[in-house]
Design a protein around this motif. Sequence first.
Motif, mmCIF file in Angstrom:
data_model
loop_
_atom_site.group_PDB
_atom_site.id
_atom_site.type_symbol
_atom_site.label_atom_id
_atom_site.label_comp_id
_atom_site.label_asym_id
_atom_site.label_seq_id
_atom_site.Cartn_x
_atom_site.Cartn_y
_atom_site.Cartn_z
ATOM 1 N N GLY A 8 -25.342 10.729 13.859
ATOM 2 C CA GLY A 8 -24.069 11.433 13.857
ATOM 3 C C GLY A 8 -24.126 12.636 12.936
ATOM 4 O O GLY A 8 -23.105 13.109 12.452
ATOM 5 N N ALA A 9 -25.327 13.155 12.704
ATOM 6 C CA ALA A 9 -25.503 14.310 11.816
ATOM 7 C C ALA A 9 -24.827 15.544 12.412
ATOM 8 O O ALA A 9 -24.779 15.721 13.626
ATOM 9 C CB ALA A 9 -26.989 14.569 11.593
ATOM 10 N N VAL A 31 -35.439 12.468 5.476
ATOM 11 C CA VAL A 31 -34.281 12.330 6.363
ATOM 12 C C VAL A 31 -34.655 12.688 7.794
ATOM 13 O O VAL A 31 -35.292 13.707 8.042
ATOM 14 C CB VAL A 31 -33.111 13.233 5.898
ATOM 15 N N VAL A 32 -34.229 11.827 8.707
ATOM 16 C CA VAL A 32 -34.298 12.102 10.139
ATOM 17 C C VAL A 32 -32.849 12.194 10.590
ATOM 18 O O VAL A 32 -32.087 11.231 10.447
ATOM 19 C CB VAL A 32 -35.031 10.970 10.904
ATOM 20 N N ALA A 33 -32.454 13.375 11.085
ATOM 21 C CA ALA A 33 -31.057 13.608 11.446
ATOM 22 C C ALA A 33 -30.920 13.681 12.969
ATOM 23 O O ALA A 33 -31.608 14.463 13.619
ATOM 24 C CB ALA A 33 -30.555 14.896 10.810
ATOM 25 N N VAL A 34 -30.023 12.854 13.502
ATOM 26 C CA VAL A 34 -29.769 12.815 14.942
ATOM 27 C C VAL A 34 -28.307 13.167 15.172
ATOM 28 O O VAL A 34 -27.407 12.544 14.581
ATOM 29 C CB VAL A 34 -30.071 11.419 15.529
ATOM 30 N N GLY A 35 -28.062 14.181 15.990
ATOM 31 C CA GLY A 35 -26.692 14.622 16.247
ATOM 32 C C GLY A 35 -26.508 15.074 17.678
ATOM 33 O O GLY A 35 -27.417 14.977 18.511
ATOM 34 N N ARG A 36 -25.325 15.604 17.953
ATOM 35 C CA ARG A 36 -25.018 16.051 19.314
ATOM 36 C C ARG A 36 -25.597 17.416 19.645
ATOM 37 O O ARG A 36 -25.785 17.742 20.802
ATOM 38 C CB ARG A 36 -23.508 16.078 19.540
ATOM 39 N N LYS A 37 -25.828 18.240 18.598
ATOM 40 C CA LYS A 37 -26.412 19.550 18.865
ATOM 41 C C LYS A 37 -27.522 19.841 17.860
ATOM 42 O O LYS A 37 -27.461 19.426 16.705
ATOM 43 C CB LYS A 37 -25.360 20.654 18.858
ATOM 44 N N ALA A 38 -28.539 20.532 18.344
ATOM 45 C CA ALA A 38 -29.665 20.905 17.490
ATOM 46 C C ALA A 38 -29.190 21.928 16.472
ATOM 47 O O ALA A 38 -28.463 22.870 16.809
ATOM 48 C CB ALA A 38 -30.796 21.465 18.341
ATOM 49 N N ASP A 43 -33.190 21.405 4.596
ATOM 50 C CA ASP A 43 -34.488 21.671 5.224
ATOM 51 C C ASP A 43 -34.763 20.691 6.356
ATOM 52 O O ASP A 43 -35.897 20.452 6.732
ATOM 53 C CB ASP A 43 -35.604 21.599 4.182
ATOM 54 N N VAL A 44 -33.683 20.136 6.926
ATOM 55 C CA VAL A 44 -33.796 19.099 7.955
ATOM 56 C C VAL A 44 -33.301 19.632 9.301
ATOM 57 O O VAL A 44 -32.220 20.207 9.385
ATOM 58 C CB VAL A 44 -32.964 17.850 7.563
ATOM 59 N N SER A 45 -34.104 19.436 10.330
ATOM 60 C CA SER A 45 -33.683 19.791 11.687
ATOM 61 C C SER A 45 -32.902 18.624 12.279
ATOM 62 O O SER A 45 -33.375 17.489 12.253
ATOM 63 C CB SER A 45 -34.899 20.073 12.573
ATOM 64 N N ILE A 46 -31.735 18.911 12.808
ATOM 65 C CA ILE A 46 -30.972 17.901 13.538
ATOM 66 C C ILE A 46 -31.500 17.897 14.967
ATOM 67 O O ILE A 46 -31.566 18.949 15.616
ATOM 68 C CB ILE A 46 -29.460 18.200 13.530
#
Length: 119
Positions: A8-9, A31-38, A43-46
């Motif tokens: 939900g990032a 951190v591994v970030a998972v969200g609805r949009k990239a 310094d973390v890619s969603i």
Amino acid sequence: MKKTVVLGASDNPARYSYEAVSRLRRYGHEVVAVGRKAAEVADVSIVTEPPAEDNVDTVTLYLNPAAQESFYDYILSLHPKRIIFNPGTENDALVELAKQNGIEPIEACTLVMLSTGQY
């Protein structure tokens, strides 16, 4: 440091998930970030597709219970030590699944846990 998957990032600075990603990185956690949009936070890619990961310590949730359902198998496949249910994400069904799979469910706030040294 504890490898953490943030489900939900968001790249919206007004969201708690944004602050969680930022603070987790500030405290040195992977951190591994998972969200609805990239997007990018700190310094973390969603990412929008949940990646396979090893050695996950924590999954911290920023999704309402209905939105969590499609991630049950993914969360369990990570074999985390714990799942943090942040305020508004409490979910009895996922708590039970976690317990059945040897995962500790914690109803707490990641941000408070970090700031008080309980993370």
